[in-house]
Scaffold this active site. Structure first.
Site, PDB file in Angstrom:
ATOM      1  N   GLY A 160       0.791  -1.229   0.000  1.00 54.46           N
ATOM      2  CA  GLY A 160       0.000   0.000   0.000  1.00 54.46           C
ATOM      3  C   GLY A 160       0.820   1.275   0.000  1.00 54.46           C
ATOM      4  N   GLU A 217       5.087  -6.119   1.777  1.00 54.36           N
ATOM      5  CA  GLU A 217       4.804  -6.693   0.460  1.00 54.36           C
ATOM      6  C   GLU A 217       4.197  -5.660  -0.479  1.00 54.36           C
ATOM      7  OE1 GLU A 217       2.233 -10.027   1.396  1.00 54.36           O
ATOM      8  OE2 GLU A 217       0.594  -8.700   1.960  1.00 54.36           O
ATOM      9  N   TYR A 258      -1.010  -2.211 -12.022  1.00 54.34           N
ATOM     10  CA  TYR A 258      -2.465  -2.128 -12.108  1.00 54.34           C
ATOM     11  C   TYR A 258      -2.876  -1.421 -13.405  1.00 54.34           C
ATOM     12  CZ  TYR A 258      -1.908  -3.238  -7.161  1.00 54.34           C
ATOM     13  OH  TYR A 258      -1.542  -3.827  -5.987  1.00 54.34           O
ATOM     14  N   GLY A 268       3.421  -3.606  -3.993  1.00 59.64           N
ATOM     15  CA  GLY A 268       3.244  -3.961  -5.396  1.00 59.64           C
ATOM     16  C   GLY A 268       3.440  -2.733  -6.272  1.00 59.64           C
ATOM     17  N   ARG A 269       2.462  -1.820  -6.195  1.00 58.76           N
ATOM     18  CA  ARG A 269       2.438  -0.648  -7.072  1.00 58.76           C
ATOM     19  C   ARG A 269       3.745   0.124  -7.072  1.00 58.76           C
ATOM     20  NH1 ARG A 269      -2.306   2.104  -8.602  1.00 58.76           N
ATOM     21  NH2 ARG A 269      -3.410   1.023  -6.942  1.00 58.76           N
ATOM     22  N   CYS A 324     -16.366   3.265 -27.468  1.00 60.77           N
ATOM     23  CA  CYS A 324     -17.620   4.006 -27.603  1.00 60.77           C
ATOM     24  C   CYS A 324     -18.259   4.218 -26.239  1.00 60.77           C
ATOM     25  CB  CYS A 324     -18.574   3.240 -28.507  1.00 60.77           C
ATOM     26  SG  CYS A 324     -17.835   2.840 -30.082  1.00 60.77           S
TER      27      CYS A 324
END
Ligand SMILES: *Cc1c(COP(=O)(O)O)cnc(C)c1O
Length: 395
Positions: free
Chosen positions: A234, A268, A371, A270-271, A342
Site C-alpha cells: 500500500g 509486500e 495495475y 506492489g504498485r 464508444c
C-alpha cells in the site's frame, strides 16, 4: 507534457515502435525496474525487514524475472497467480493470500510447497488443516484491525482477515491441530489495512499494528522462536507528480526504529515497485473540437490502460512528434485525451496543455507499470491487443 522527463532509451524505443507500426504498445524499462527493486531491497535490508513483491500489481513474467531475485519472495492472491509465479520465477518463495481460496487452490499451494499461506478465516484454517494432514504448512493469520487510516486511497476493511475474537479462535484451533499431529503451524500475523499511504502515514499505521501484534504474539504464540509480522503493502505513488516516489529510505529508517521485539518484519508492496517502469505508448488518430472542448483520440484506450478510469485521475503523459505526423497542429491548454472505445468513460487524461500536437504524434503515458494492462477489460470492442516491448541494456 515536457518531454525531457522521459529516459532517452524510452523515447528512442517509443519512436522506433511507432516507425514499425507497433502501437499501441506497453514498454517496460527493465533496467529502471531493476534499480528500483534493488533500492527498495537495500533500504529494507538495512532495517532488517523482508521484502516481498505483490504480483497482482504486475505479473508480467519478464518483470517477475527481474524482481524475484531481488526480493525475499513473491506474494500471490489466487491459484492462477500461484502457478504463474512458480513457473515464471522458479525457486522464488511464494506467499499465498486473498479471500475465498478454493480447495483446489489450497491443494495446489500445499502440493507445490508454498512458503507462507495467509489465512483469512477460521473456516479456511480448518480446511487447510484437513487438506494438509501431516505435511508442513506455514501459516500467517490475516488480521482485520479497527485502525482508522487517514489519507488512504483504499481502506481494506470488509471481508479481509479476522477480528480479535476470531483470531483467538484461529490460534487455538491451530494449536489443537498441531497437538493432534497436524503439520500446520501459525508463524505469525499478516496485516494489510490500506493502500495509498506515504512513508509517514504508513509508519504511523505500522507502529499501531506492531504494538498490537507484539502483545498478540506473546499471548497466542508464546515461546514461538522468531514470530512473523507481515505489514502488507500500500505504499503510495503520485500520479499527479510522477517524479515524487515513495520514500523508501525514510520508511525503512522508521521501521528500524520501531520496537519489534523478537518478531521478523516483512512488507509486500506492489504498485510502488513496478509503476514507474511501465509506459503505454500510443499515437494520435484524430484531433477535434466539439462543444468547445479539444479532444485527442488516441490509438488504444482504457481497455488497455484502465488505471485512470479506475482511479479517476489523469494518466501523466508526454507527447512526442511522431515519425508520420500530419495535419494542422493543435494548441490548447485543456486537451482531453480519449481512446477508441464508444463510451464517455474512455478517458485517459484531461486538462492537458499541448503545443503543436499533430495527428501521428506519440502519446507516452507514464506510470503504467502497475495495475494497468492486467486490470483492463482487454476485449471490450475487440480492438487488437497492444505490443509488449522490453528495454534491458543488461541483456
Ligand atoms: C494488493 C495487496 C498488496 C500490494 O498493494 P500495493 O498497493 O500494490 O502496494 C499487498 N498485500 C495484499 C494483501 C494486497 O491485497
Amino acid at each position: 507534457m515536457r518531454d525531457d522527463v522521459l529516459p532517452e532509451a524510452v523515447r528512442e524505443r517509443a519512436l522506433a515502435l511507432a516507425a514499425e507500426n507497433q502501437l499501441p504498445a506497453y514498454l517496460y524499462d527493465l533496467a529502471a525496474l531493476r534499480s528500483q527493486a534493488a533500492a527498495i531491497r537495500d533500504a529494507l535490508a538495512g532495517a532488517g525487514v523482508d521484502f516481498l513483491y505483490a504480483a497482482k500489481a504486475n505479473p508480467d513474467p519478464a518483470l517477475l524475472r527481474v524482481i524475484a531475485p531481488l526480493t525475499d519472495g513473491i506474494e500471490v492472491a489466487s491459484g492462477g497467480e500461484l502457478e504463474h509465479v512458480m513457473d515464471a520465477a522458479p525457486g522464488a518463495r511464494v506467499a499465498f493470500g486473498g479471500p475465498g481460496k478454493t480447495d483446489r487452490e489450497l491443494m495446489a499451494a500445499i502440493g507445490r510447497g508454498v512458503w507462507r499461506l495467509h489465512v483469512e478465516s477460521v473456516r479456511e484454517l480448518n480446511r487447510v488443516i484437513a487438506l494438509a494432514g501431516r505435511r508442513p504448512v506455514d501459516v500467517l493469520l490475516r488480521a482485520n484491525l479497527p485502525f482508522g487510516v487517514s489519507g488512504a486511497a483504499l481502506t481494506m476493511s470488509g471481508p479481509f482477515g479476522m477480528d480479535e475474537d476470531t483470531l483467538a479462535v484461529a490460534a487455538r484451533t491451530a494449536r489443537d491441530a498441531a497437538a493432534a499431529g497436524s503439520g500446520v503451524r501459525v508463524r505469525g500475523l499478516h496485516v494489510h489495512l490500506a493502500s495509498g499511504l506515504d512513508a509517514g502515514q504508513k509508519l504511523t499505521l505500522d507502529a499501531r499494528v506492531l504494538a498490537w501484534a507484539r502483545c498478540w504474539l506473546e499471548q497466542y504464540l508464546p515461546g514461538r522462536d522468531r514470530p512473523e509480522i507481515n505489514l502488507g503493502g500500500g505504499m503510495t505513488v503520485d500520479y499527479a507528480d510522477p517524479g515524487r516516489h515513495f520514500d523508501w529510505e525514510a520508511y525503512a529508517q522508521g521501521l528500524a526504529e520501531l520496537d519489534r521485539g523478537p518478531a521478523v518484519l516483512r512488507v509486500e508492496p506492489g504498485r510502488s515497485v513496478s509503476v514507474h517502469a511501465g509506459y503505454y505508448v500510443s499515437d494520435v488518430l484524430d484531433l477535434k473540437y466539439t462543444r468547445g472542448q479539444a479532444y485527442a483520440i488516441a490509438r488504444g484506450g482504457t481497455h488497455h490502460l484502465r488505471t485512470p478510469a479506475t482511479k479517476g485521475h489523469s494518466q501523466p503523459l508526454v507527447a512526442l512528434p511522431g515519425p508520420g505526423r500530419s495535419g494542422e497542429p493543435l494548441n490548447d491548454d485543456e486537451l482531453t485525451v480519449v481512446g477508441q472505445l464508444c463510451t464517455p468513460k474512455d478517458q485517459l487524461a484531461t486538462g492537458v496543455p499541448v503545443q503543436d500536437l499533430c495527428i501521428g504524434d506519440l502519446l507516452v503515458f507514464r506510470m503504467a507499470g502497475a495495475y494497468a494492462w492486467n486490470i483492463s477489460h482487454h476485449d471490450f470492442l475487440m480492438h487488437p491487443h497492444p505490443t509488449f516491448a522490453y528495454l534491458d541494456p543488461a541483456e
